[in-house]
Design an enzyme around this catalytic site. Structure first.
Site, mmCIF file in Angstrom:
data_model
loop_
_atom_site.group_PDB
_atom_site.id
_atom_site.type_symbol
_atom_site.label_atom_id
_atom_site.label_comp_id
_atom_site.label_asym_id
_atom_site.label_seq_id
_atom_site.Cartn_x
_atom_site.Cartn_y
_atom_site.Cartn_z
ATOM 1 N N GLN A 183 104.916 38.016 6.558
ATOM 2 C CA GLN A 183 105.959 37.059 6.928
ATOM 3 C C GLN A 183 105.943 35.886 5.955
ATOM 4 O OE1 GLN A 183 105.196 35.460 10.803
ATOM 5 N NE2 GLN A 183 106.778 33.906 10.669
ATOM 6 N N GLY A 184 106.965 35.766 5.125
ATOM 7 C CA GLY A 184 107.014 34.701 4.116
ATOM 8 C C GLY A 184 107.956 33.594 4.528
ATOM 9 N N SER A 192 106.476 29.912 5.411
ATOM 10 C CA SER A 192 105.957 28.593 5.028
ATOM 11 C C SER A 192 105.880 28.429 3.512
ATOM 12 C CB SER A 192 104.550 28.394 5.598
ATOM 13 O OG SER A 192 104.550 28.587 6.978
ATOM 14 N N SER A 237 99.987 35.538 5.795
ATOM 15 C CA SER A 237 98.899 36.374 6.322
ATOM 16 C C SER A 237 99.036 37.811 5.843
ATOM 17 C CB SER A 237 98.908 36.362 7.853
ATOM 18 O OG SER A 237 98.658 35.065 8.321
ATOM 19 N N GLU A 258 107.020 36.484 18.955
ATOM 20 C CA GLU A 258 105.603 36.192 18.754
ATOM 21 C C GLU A 258 104.923 35.843 20.078
ATOM 22 O OE1 GLU A 258 104.560 33.410 15.565
ATOM 23 O OE2 GLU A 258 103.144 32.557 16.963
ATOM 24 N N GLU A 295 101.490 19.790 17.879
ATOM 25 C CA GLU A 295 102.344 18.594 17.964
ATOM 26 C C GLU A 295 103.829 19.011 17.985
ATOM 27 O OE1 GLU A 295 99.876 18.962 15.725
ATOM 28 O OE2 GLU A 295 98.421 17.553 16.576
HETATM 29 C C1 LIG Z 1 95.845 31.275 10.301
HETATM 30 C C2 LIG Z 1 97.230 30.956 9.835
HETATM 31 C C3 LIG Z 1 98.105 31.994 9.523
HETATM 32 C C4 LIG Z 1 99.383 31.698 9.068
HETATM 33 N N1 LIG Z 1 100.204 32.747 8.721
HETATM 34 C C5 LIG Z 1 101.443 32.487 8.228
HETATM 35 C C6 LIG Z 1 102.283 33.568 7.798
HETATM 36 O O1 LIG Z 1 101.914 34.747 7.872
HETATM 37 N N2 LIG Z 1 103.490 33.261 7.290
HETATM 38 C C7 LIG Z 1 103.944 31.976 7.184
HETATM 39 O O2 LIG Z 1 105.067 31.785 6.743
HETATM 40 N N3 LIG Z 1 103.163 30.925 7.573
HETATM 41 C C8 LIG Z 1 101.934 31.155 8.095
HETATM 42 N N4 LIG Z 1 101.114 30.102 8.474
HETATM 43 C C9 LIG Z 1 101.570 28.728 8.246
HETATM 44 C C10 LIG Z 1 101.934 27.953 9.507
HETATM 45 O O3 LIG Z 1 103.171 28.394 10.027
HETATM 46 C C11 LIG Z 1 101.974 26.469 9.110
HETATM 47 O O4 LIG Z 1 100.655 26.086 8.783
HETATM 48 C C12 LIG Z 1 102.501 25.582 10.222
HETATM 49 O O5 LIG Z 1 103.858 25.816 10.446
HETATM 50 C C13 LIG Z 1 102.281 24.089 9.876
HETATM 51 O O6 LIG Z 1 102.800 23.774 8.635
HETATM 52 P P1 LIG Z 1 101.911 23.016 7.530
HETATM 53 O O7 LIG Z 1 100.603 23.727 7.428
HETATM 54 O O8 LIG Z 1 102.730 22.858 6.305
HETATM 55 O O9 LIG Z 1 101.579 21.590 8.160
HETATM 56 P P2 LIG Z 1 102.536 20.315 8.154
HETATM 57 O O10 LIG Z 1 103.899 20.706 8.604
HETATM 58 O O11 LIG Z 1 102.419 19.632 6.833
HETATM 59 O O12 LIG Z 1 101.877 19.421 9.289
HETATM 60 C C14 LIG Z 1 100.723 18.613 9.039
HETATM 61 C C15 LIG Z 1 100.412 17.825 10.319
HETATM 62 O O13 LIG Z 1 101.522 16.934 10.614
HETATM 63 C C16 LIG Z 1 101.994 17.172 11.942
HETATM 64 N N5 LIG Z 1 103.447 17.012 11.980
HETATM 65 C C17 LIG Z 1 104.350 17.486 11.060
HETATM 66 N N6 LIG Z 1 105.600 17.165 11.451
HETATM 67 C C18 LIG Z 1 105.492 16.508 12.637
HETATM 68 C C19 LIG Z 1 106.434 15.951 13.557
HETATM 69 N N7 LIG Z 1 107.748 16.010 13.323
HETATM 70 N N8 LIG Z 1 105.950 15.370 14.699
HETATM 71 C C20 LIG Z 1 104.623 15.325 14.954
HETATM 72 N N9 LIG Z 1 103.667 15.832 14.115
HETATM 73 C C21 LIG Z 1 104.108 16.413 12.987
HETATM 74 C C22 LIG Z 1 101.598 18.608 12.251
HETATM 75 O O14 LIG Z 1 101.506 18.827 13.643
HETATM 76 C C23 LIG Z 1 100.251 18.724 11.546
HETATM 77 O O15 LIG Z 1 99.242 18.210 12.362
HETATM 78 C C24 LIG Z 1 99.825 30.351 8.936
HETATM 79 C C25 LIG Z 1 98.951 29.313 9.263
HETATM 80 C C26 LIG Z 1 97.657 29.598 9.702
HETATM 81 C C27 LIG Z 1 96.752 28.452 10.031
#
Ligand SMILES: Cc1cc2nc3c(=O)[nH]c(=O)nc-3n(C[C@H](O)[C@H](O)[C@H](O)COP(=O)(O)OP(=O)(O)OC[C@H]3O[C@@H](n4cnc5c(N)ncnc54)[C@H](O)[C@@H]3O)c2cc1C
Length: 384
Positions: A131-132, A134, A166, A249, A368
């Site tokens: 799944q692409g 992020s 992933s 999901e 959050e």
């Molecule tokens: C084990 C694992 C597997 C994953 N697998 C996939 C995958 O297969 N495909 C894929 O596409 N993605 C995948 N992801 C990515 C996942 O979807 C993102 O990590 C998630 O959506 C958060 O985005 P970010 O890491 O960019 O954090 P950010 O969006 O940068 O957030 C950073 C922090 O800021 C907070 N924050 C951000 N915006 C707000 C707001 N508006 N209000 C309050 N708090 C806020 C967040 O809660 C977090 O604590 C995976 C992540 C993990 C950990």
């Protein structure tokens, strides 16, 4: 996704399916390879897919999928029943199986013709997909994604980067969200495409996670050609595909993960000295797992009836992450220093699960963000 009238329709049919599946699995139990301490990720993936293929060949995993993709029809609750049994018997690598239950139903519903042509090897365990969504600057704020697909007549040309993908290094295809409109279009200018991972211009770089597993990757696209018949849903309709995916999901996969948590909780109660832990934490954990199971079961039924909106499923995600983290917090306390310092493989395994549980409040949308959704879209707490 319900098929024609079948042998396992309705509550009685589901009960019969569950009983017959249990008997079959009991009979074949010892012939399924199990997870072993210290197994490499690639061995885990191979083991899980082999077990998936076996269950597909035996017919159990084909229920809940339409005949057009090799299924035997029936309710999605049948898939949830198989997922639960697989979790309790340790047949699948759970987070890998989760990818199937997230992407599979979405593609079948949003692009039935494409699914008919491509999806059976994914459902039967022959090949992996990923799944692409992020990107480095687009996680919670997914609508700001920048990976671009440019219309080049009979194909798209994709350029950009994804991250945290992933199992990308084990995948044959990716469900990719790409920008086909302008950045100002936000969620309206996004299209979902099915991309072959062996296309020229695709580069996958695995990332080591805190639990020492390179489960996810950075994925780069440098002028990758994607045929026009690979659009999932409508051009510009990628956002609704993404929302559909989130809803799936929280379906059978959460039922599976909650069964796995229940199993871990039973093991913990049987082996660790829970007296070392705070009584309140023990009680809270039992209540959290029970609440998750109750909520998830209701959600399975509402999903099967098409009677749940995506924002409501954020409640399931909050309950899931809370229960998983409380469980492994309790494991850590009950083992009193062992989790941090012991070297043997069974402890390394628990340590890895503890580390992974930290991700439960991040993947699939952070805690959050889920709370924001519940506050805004379910409870209507924020004034317009
Ligand atoms: C084990 C694992 C597997 C994953 N697998 C996939 C995958 O297969 N495909 C894929 O596409 N993605 C995948 N992801 C990515 C996942 O979807 C993102 O990590 C998630 O959506 C958060 O985005 P970010 O890491 O960019 O954090 P950010 O969006 O940068 O957030 C950073 C922090 O800021 C907070 N924050 C951000 N915006 C707000 C707001 N508006 N209000 C309050 N708090 C806020 C967040 O809660 C977090 O604590 C995976 C992540 C993990 C950990």
């Amino acid at each position: 996704m319900a098929g024609k009238t079948g042998p396992y329709d309705g509550p009685e049919g589901l009960g019969r399916f569950h009983s017959e599946l249990t008997v079959w699995l009991d009979e074949h139990d010892t012939s399924f390879p199990r997870r072993a301490c210290g197994m490499s990720l690639s061995d885990e993936v191979a083991r899980s897919r082999a077990n998936q293929s076996r269950l597909w060949q035996a017919g159990w995993l084909r229920y809940g999928w339409p005949e057009t993709v090799g299924g035997l029809g029936g309710s999605r609750l049948l898939r949830a029943a198989v997922a639960e049994q697989a979790a309790r018997r340790g047949l699948f690598y759970d987070t890998l199986a989760a990818v199937g239950e997230v992407l599979g139903p979405t593609v079948v519903e949003a692009a039935p013709g494409l699914a008919e042509r491509c999806i059976t090897p994914f459902l039967d365990g022959t090949e992996g997909w990923c799944q692409g969504f992020s990107e480095p600057e687009a996680g919670s704020d997914l609508a700001s994604l920048r990976c671009r697909a440019v219309d080049a007549g009979d194909h798209w040309v994709v350029t950009g980067q994804k991250v945290w993908t992933s199992y990308a290094q084990f995948a044959s295809r990716m469900v990719l969200l790409a920008r086909t409109g302008s950045a100002e279009d936000r969620h309206r200018g996004i299209t979902a495409l099915l991309v072959d991972m062996d296309s020229p211009g695709v580069t996958v770089r695995p990332l080591q996670a805190i639990n020492d597993m390179a489960e996810f990757s950075e994925t780069f696209f440098d002028g990758v050609r994607v045929s026009k018949d690979r659009v999932i849903g409508e051009v510009g309709g990628g956002w609704s595909v993404a929302m559909r995916m989130l809803r799936h999901e929280r379906g059978g996969i959460f039922w599976m993960l909650s069964a796995w948590l229940l199993d871990e909780l039973e093991k913990l109660a049987g082996t660790a000295d829970l007296g070392v832990a705070d009584d309140e934490a023990v009680g809270r954990l039992f209540a959290s797992v029970a609440a998750l199971r109750a909520r998830s079961w209701t959600t399975q039924h509402r999903l099967a009836a098409g009677a749940i909106e995506t924002p409501e499923t954020s409640i399931d995600k909050i309950l899931m992450a809370t229960a998983e983290q409380e469980l492994f917090d309790l494991v850590r306390t009950s083992l009193d220093g062992v989790l941090e310092f012991a070297d043997d493989e069974s402890v390394a395994w628990l340590r890895s699960s503890y580390m992974y549980s930290r991700a439960a409040s991040v993947y699939g949308g952070t805690a959050e963000i889920q709370r924001n959704i519940v506050a805004d879209q379910v409870l209507g707490l924020r004034s317009p």
